[in-house]
Design an enzyme around this catalytic site. Sequence first.
Site, short mmCIF file in Angstrom:
data_model
loop_
_atom_site.label_atom_id
_atom_site.label_comp_id
_atom_site.label_asym_id
_atom_site.label_seq_id
_atom_site.Cartn_x
_atom_site.Cartn_y
_atom_site.Cartn_z
N HIS A 181 79.53 66.67 37.67
CA HIS A 181 77.92 66.59 36.88
C HIS A 181 77.84 65.48 37.54
CE1 HIS A 181 74.29 67.66 37.90
NE2 HIS A 181 73.84 66.86 36.48
N CYS A 212 71.86 72.66 36.11
CA CYS A 212 72.98 71.14 36.70
C CYS A 212 74.73 72.10 36.15
CB CYS A 212 73.19 70.30 35.53
SG CYS A 212 71.70 70.18 35.78
N ASN A 246 70.85 62.60 42.60
CA ASN A 246 71.58 63.72 41.29
C ASN A 246 70.83 64.86 42.43
OD1 ASN A 246 71.74 65.84 39.43
ND2 ASN A 246 70.88 64.73 37.90
#
Lengths: 351, 74
Positions: free
Chosen positions: A264, A115, A294
């Site tokens: 994020h 991430c 995501n």
Amino acid sequence: MPGSSIRAVEYVVGSQKLSFEELEERFGAEAMKKVFSGSGIRNRQVAPLGVCGSDLAFQAAECLLEKQGTDRASIDLLIHCTQSPDYFLPTTACLLQHRLRLPARCAAFDINLGCTQYVYALSVAHSMIAAGLAQRALVLTGDTMTQTVHPMDRSLVPLMGDAGSATLVEPAEAGQGFLAFELGTDGAGSGHLIIPAGGFRQPISAETAVEVTDAEGNTRTAAHMYMNGAAIFYFAITMVPKIISALLRKLEVGIDQVDCVLFHQANRYMLDYLVKKTKLAPEKTHFFVEEIGNTSGSTMPVVLADAIRVGKVKPGSLVVMVVFGVGLSWGATAVRWTGDAAGSAGTGGGA
Amino acid sequence: MTEDQFVALFAEAIGADPAMLTLDTPLQQLEMWDSVAYLAVMTMVDEQMEVVLPPDVLTGAKTAREILAKARQG
């Protein structure tokens, strides 16, 4: 010390839509209703089997180089970020250097982070340009993490999507482009988001192929991604406000002086809570997760490109990007935006 | 925050009928007490009491009373 800035960003998403309705059939309507209320992700864009993260990164890079009219011979640094590489070796960046027809004098390497990969890669590109080791950097992200998730894992399938991105980083005047970075790690939390088997610590075996179903009905093997959602959520809501504060202290500005804070794109529920917790005016952030999922390390360049597209990031804007996740790892950067207001926004493509 | 207020907020957070929930209801008996509920209670306690409960407090709690006690300890 010379600075550097982002010239342009492009991205592509996986070509296949994994819809809410499909997952209702797989997991049940009641379960998906609950998952949607907790994630805000309705649909996902996933890459079909056989498509690698590097394919998505390649497409994004081709799009960027063409749109910008960039002379490929001028690129002397290629950083590719992925946790789903083509091979154990060679490093995927070498394959991309050849595929993108970049010069032999181009340094190329991968960064293995999830991430947080984008901010880390930007920090490396910025540092190498500042040190005189590079003049023009291509930062690529590309992952197909959906292929690491067991199809019957309700805790992850509804969240994840696939994407790749390309970012051009060039020298800039002092006070423009990257102004500060804040990076950090807490490896004690490594077990909260992990694919336990498949590396050298726990090679693939008959034992790692055994399917286990947990108390909530999620099925996976040791070779699939596992996430302790509550632990990651706790990490995010305790750490992210601190990261932003630390970054803003370096700049000696308050959050009210920031034009746009991008997070994020883990899931909408978490992002809404982070906005509230950091006392950020909701119009000063941007979300781009509901329809693509995501996309791991690509969420930041994707949401950045979309924020440019809608005009939330424009020349002169003070932009903060905050990333956090697997590792556990975190990073943030503040940028005085110099990229093109038009022409640098990415659009989703097929793969 | 009173115990009654906490129970009402707890029930709302996890989507339970407040009339069917007490501080001593065994959480493991509740169908909705799962990972999504942990996040909802974590945010509710943070918003109401400015305490972020670590996940093991939630996963290990047998009743809402235990969670309230941890929240009050800060």
